[in-house]
Write a protein that holds these residues in place. Structure first.
Motif, PDB file in Angstrom:
ATOM      1  N   VAL A 121      12.895  14.142  -7.455  1.00 29.45           N
ATOM      2  CA  VAL A 121      11.471  13.950  -7.128  1.00 29.45           C
ATOM      3  C   VAL A 121      11.090  12.487  -7.337  1.00 29.45           C
ATOM      4  N   SER A 122      11.650  11.872  -8.412  1.00 32.30           N
ATOM      5  CA  SER A 122      11.290  10.476  -8.715  1.00 32.30           C
ATOM      6  C   SER A 122      11.668   9.542  -7.568  1.00 32.30           C
ATOM      7  N   ARG A 123      12.767   9.855  -6.887  1.00 31.99           N
ATOM      8  CA  ARG A 123      13.166   8.982  -5.772  1.00 31.99           C
ATOM      9  C   ARG A 123      12.159   9.095  -4.616  1.00 31.99           C
ATOM     10  N   LEU A 124      11.717  10.301  -4.330  1.00 28.72           N
ATOM     11  CA  LEU A 124      10.747  10.466  -3.248  1.00 28.72           C
ATOM     12  C   LEU A 124       9.415   9.824  -3.626  1.00 28.72           C
ATOM     13  N   ASN A 125       9.065   9.889  -4.920  1.00 33.03           N
ATOM     14  CA  ASN A 125       7.840   9.209  -5.353  1.00 33.03           C
ATOM     15  C   ASN A 125       7.978   7.692  -5.231  1.00 33.03           C
ATOM     16  N   LEU A 126       9.185   7.187  -5.512  1.00 29.59           N
ATOM     17  CA  LEU A 126       9.439   5.754  -5.345  1.00 29.59           C
ATOM     18  C   LEU A 126       9.316   5.371  -3.868  1.00 29.59           C
ATOM     19  N   LEU A 127       9.802   6.248  -2.994  1.00 25.64           N
ATOM     20  CA  LEU A 127       9.656   6.004  -1.554  1.00 25.64           C
ATOM     21  C   LEU A 127       8.173   5.935  -1.190  1.00 25.64           C
ATOM     22  N   GLY A 128       7.396   6.845  -1.780  1.00 29.76           N
ATOM     23  CA  GLY A 128       5.947   6.828  -1.539  1.00 29.76           C
ATOM     24  C   GLY A 128       5.334   5.489  -1.941  1.00 29.76           C
ATOM     25  N   ARG A 129       5.743   5.006  -3.110  1.00 33.33           N
ATOM     26  CA  ARG A 129       5.247   3.691  -3.591  1.00 33.33           C
ATOM     27  C   ARG A 129       5.657   2.587  -2.607  1.00 33.33           C
ATOM     28  N   ALA A 130       6.945   2.633  -2.196  1.00 32.13           N
ATOM     29  CA  ALA A 130       7.474   1.600  -1.294  1.00 32.13           C
ATOM     30  C   ALA A 130       6.674   1.582   0.014  1.00 32.13           C
ATOM     31  N   LEU A 131       6.338   2.763   0.516  1.00 35.20           N
ATOM     32  CA  LEU A 131       5.617   2.832   1.794  1.00 35.20           C
ATOM     33  C   LEU A 131       4.185   2.305   1.653  1.00 35.20           C
ATOM     34  N   GLN A 132       3.663   2.388   0.406  1.00 34.64           N
ATOM     35  CA  GLN A 132       2.336   1.790   0.194  1.00 34.64           C
ATOM     36  C   GLN A 132       2.418   0.265   0.143  1.00 34.64           C
ATOM     37  N   ASN A 133       3.617  -0.237  -0.163  1.00 31.63           N
ATOM     38  CA  ASN A 133       3.825  -1.689  -0.195  1.00 31.63           C
ATOM     39  C   ASN A 133       4.375  -2.197   1.138  1.00 31.63           C
ATOM     40  N   LEU A 134       4.026  -1.549   2.203  1.00 31.95           N
ATOM     41  CA  LEU A 134       4.535  -1.926   3.525  1.00 31.95           C
ATOM     42  C   LEU A 134       3.589  -2.920   4.161  1.00 31.95           C
ATOM     43  N   LYS A 135       4.139  -4.035   4.595  1.00 33.76           N
ATOM     44  CA  LYS A 135       3.289  -5.028   5.255  1.00 33.76           C
ATOM     45  C   LYS A 135       3.794  -5.239   6.681  1.00 33.76           C
ATOM     46  N   VAL A 136       2.893  -5.166   7.624  1.00 34.85           N
ATOM     47  CA  VAL A 136       3.278  -5.318   9.031  1.00 34.85           C
ATOM     48  C   VAL A 136       2.721  -6.632   9.556  1.00 34.85           C
ATOM     49  N   ILE A 137       3.607  -7.425  10.157  1.00 36.83           N
ATOM     50  CA  ILE A 137       3.173  -8.674  10.798  1.00 36.83           C
ATOM     51  C   ILE A 137       3.377  -8.469  12.292  1.00 36.83           C
ATOM     52  N   GLU A 138       2.323  -7.921  12.902  1.00 34.13           N
ATOM     53  CA  GLU A 138       2.473  -7.419  14.258  1.00 34.13           C
ATOM     54  C   GLU A 138       2.888  -8.487  15.259  1.00 34.13           C
ATOM     55  N   ASP A 139       2.265  -9.684  15.148  1.00 39.43           N
ATOM     56  CA  ASP A 139       2.569 -10.702  16.170  1.00 39.43           C
ATOM     57  C   ASP A 139       3.982 -11.267  16.051  1.00 39.43           C
ATOM     58  N   LEU A 140       4.685 -10.928  14.968  1.00 40.17           N
ATOM     59  CA  LEU A 140       6.095 -11.347  14.855  1.00 40.17           C
ATOM     60  C   LEU A 140       7.042 -10.134  14.885  1.00 40.17           C
ATOM     61  N   SER A 141       6.506  -8.997  15.283  1.00 40.13           N
ATOM     62  CA  SER A 141       7.291  -7.747  15.388  1.00 40.13           C
ATOM     63  C   SER A 141       8.105  -7.465  14.122  1.00 40.13           C
ATOM     64  N   THR A 142       7.492  -7.803  12.980  1.00 40.51           N
ATOM     65  CA  THR A 142       8.201  -7.698  11.701  1.00 40.51           C
ATOM     66  C   THR A 142       7.436  -6.810  10.727  1.00 40.51           C
ATOM     67  N   ALA A 143       8.181  -6.052   9.936  1.00 40.88           N
ATOM     68  CA  ALA A 143       7.551  -5.280   8.857  1.00 40.88           C
ATOM     69  C   ALA A 143       8.421  -5.424   7.618  1.00 40.88           C
ATOM     70  N   TYR A 144       7.772  -5.566   6.462  1.00 44.75           N
ATOM     71  CA  TYR A 144       8.578  -5.611   5.243  1.00 44.75           C
ATOM     72  C   TYR A 144       7.966  -4.775   4.130  1.00 44.75           C
ATOM     73  N   ILE A 145       8.865  -4.423   3.195  1.00 44.81           N
ATOM     74  CA  ILE A 145       8.498  -3.614   2.030  1.00 44.81           C
ATOM     75  C   ILE A 145       8.956  -4.388   0.804  1.00 44.81           C
ATOM     76  N   TYR A 146       8.238  -4.249  -0.307  1.00 47.07           N
ATOM     77  CA  TYR A 146       8.744  -4.849  -1.540  1.00 47.07           C
ATOM     78  C   TYR A 146       8.577  -3.857  -2.687  1.00 47.07           C
ATOM     79  N   LEU A 147       9.419  -3.985  -3.681  1.00 48.20           N
ATOM     80  CA  LEU A 147       9.285  -3.188  -4.899  1.00 48.20           C
ATOM     81  C   LEU A 147       9.514  -4.100  -6.091  1.00 48.20           C
ATOM     82  N   SER A 148       8.536  -4.118  -7.007  1.00 46.31           N
ATOM     83  CA  SER A 148       8.685  -4.952  -8.205  1.00 46.31           C
ATOM     84  C   SER A 148       9.501  -4.191  -9.250  1.00 46.31           C
ATOM     85  N   GLN A 149      10.009  -4.907 -10.222  1.00 49.70           N
ATOM     86  CA  GLN A 149      10.770  -4.270 -11.304  1.00 49.70           C
ATOM     87  C   GLN A 149       9.903  -3.251 -12.041  1.00 49.70           C
TER      88      GLN A 149
END
Ligand code: 5GP
Ligand code: MN
Length: 339
Positions: A214-242
């Motif tokens: 369950v903790s891994r899926l919750n971490l995925l949930g956190r990661a998806l909240q840290n999703l940044k989309v840069i539409e004009d460069l067709s780029t998306a990134y995710i980050y996770l802090s320690q």
């Protein structure tokens, strides 16, 4: 581009039941690194050749079910034992990497060894430490090359269920379950062979992908909240802090595949995940692309990394927020190639 220096067929003359053989994978081993090393080791055993699989560091939880995985030695927890074995080795196979520095702290030691190196690999721009090479950058996985090595050099050989299981797993993980463009009809023919040899395809998928905590899926949930989309460069990134990783009880392998969610966004050609690693004082980065944007070159140019055209990795020595800011600046210089 295919490259087959010092053909691997000559290796036969240097391999016997008396040989001391080690088989190495890369740092942070994935399914292809573990599948290919274990598959080869189990195969050599059928020829009466004993070998020791060594990994630079420990492997992810989701691969701990693999056949013979308990026989693997890890350099980070058993340094002396591994060095002794490597020092005494007549042959050292290096699988799923093409530069000694991909083994982390082990790299400097490997460079001093007086042994015969064999490289079986599919990454771009191989360095030239190996005496025998089976290298083809057009092939999706090292496991396919190990299969090629076995069937071409030992045509009488019969693959056991365990060997087939190991090779199937590496092909499956490196092709994104047979969906990346590097997946060919030949890949599927090899897979058919492996199923005939006893690989239980459905069970292997289940063992690898359906064992989430369950903790891994919750971490995925956190990661998806840290999703940044840069539409004009067709780029998306995710980050996770320690801190975020700690909150969700992060274990090695837990973030595997997260970057693909960024890549799955409509219109996105370039996806990245940044993962803070306070112990190593780096930000580990994974790059993925769809189409022509070459992330191997991008990772080599800016992040001390490399890999393949559509999947590569690297690292940053800056802190997380500076890494992200610097990445966005760098990205702006790629406008023409990303729009
Ligand atoms: P991943 O992002 O899944 O860790 O790795 C993607 C691909 O890039 C894999 O083929 C992996 O071996 C390669 N790779 C990952 N990190 C590095 C790195 O730091 N240096 C190099 N040369 N290749 C890497
Ligand atoms: Mn691979």
């Amino acid at each position: 581009m295919p490259m087959r220096k010092n053909t691997i067929s000559e290796l036969k003359h240097h391999l016997s039941t008396d040989s001391i053989v080690s088989i190495l994978g890369h740092k942070n081993p994935d399914g292809d690194a573990l599948g290919s090393t274990l598959g080869l080791s189990l195969f050599l055993k059928t020829l009466g050749i004993t070998s020791q699989v060594i990994m630079p560091n420990t492997f992810p939880e989701f691969l701990k079910w693999l056949p013979a995985v308990d026989s693997v030695w890890c350099f980070d927890s058993d340094q002396e034992k591994c060095e002794e074995q490597l020092k005494n080795s007549d042959i050292v196979f290096t699988l799923d990497f093409n530069s000694l520095n991909r083994t982390g702290d082990l790299g400097a030691f490997l460079a001093t060894l007086d042994t015969r190196y064999v490289m079986i690999d599919h990454h771009q721009e191989p360095s030239d430490y190996a005496d025998f090479m089976l290298v083809d950058t057009s092939i999706a996985s090292t496991c396919e090359l190990v299969h090629e090595y076995i069937v071409t050099q030992y045509p009488e050989a019969k693959l056991s269920e365990d060997i087939a299981t190991c090779l199937y797993t590496g092909i499956m993980t490196d092709t994104g379950s047979f969906r990346f463009p590097s997946t060919t009809s030949k890949t599927h023919r090899i897979i058919a062979d492996l199923i005939d040899a006893g690989a239980d395809n459905s069970q292997i998928h289940q063992n690898t992908f359906d064992n989430n905590a369950v903790s891994r899926l919750n971490l995925l949930g956190r990661a998806l909240q840290n999703l940044k989309v840069i539409e004009d460069l067709s780029t998306a990134y995710i980050y996770l802090s320690q801190d975020e990783l700690n909150t969700y009880g992060f274990k090695k392998g837990d973030t595997e595949g997260f970057v693909n969610y960024a890549l799955s966004l409509k219109g996105i050609k370039f996806a990245v995940i940044f993962i803070e690693n306070k112990a190593d004082q780096i930000i580990k980065i994974s790059f993925r692309s769809i189409g022509d944007f070459d992330v191997n070159t991008f990772a080599r140019t800016h992040y001390h990394g490399g890999g393949h055209k559509n999947a590569a990795g690297g690292k940053s020595d800056l802190d997380l927020s500076s890494t992200l800011a610097e990445f966005e600046n760098t990205l702006n210089t790629y406008k023409e190639r990303l729009t």
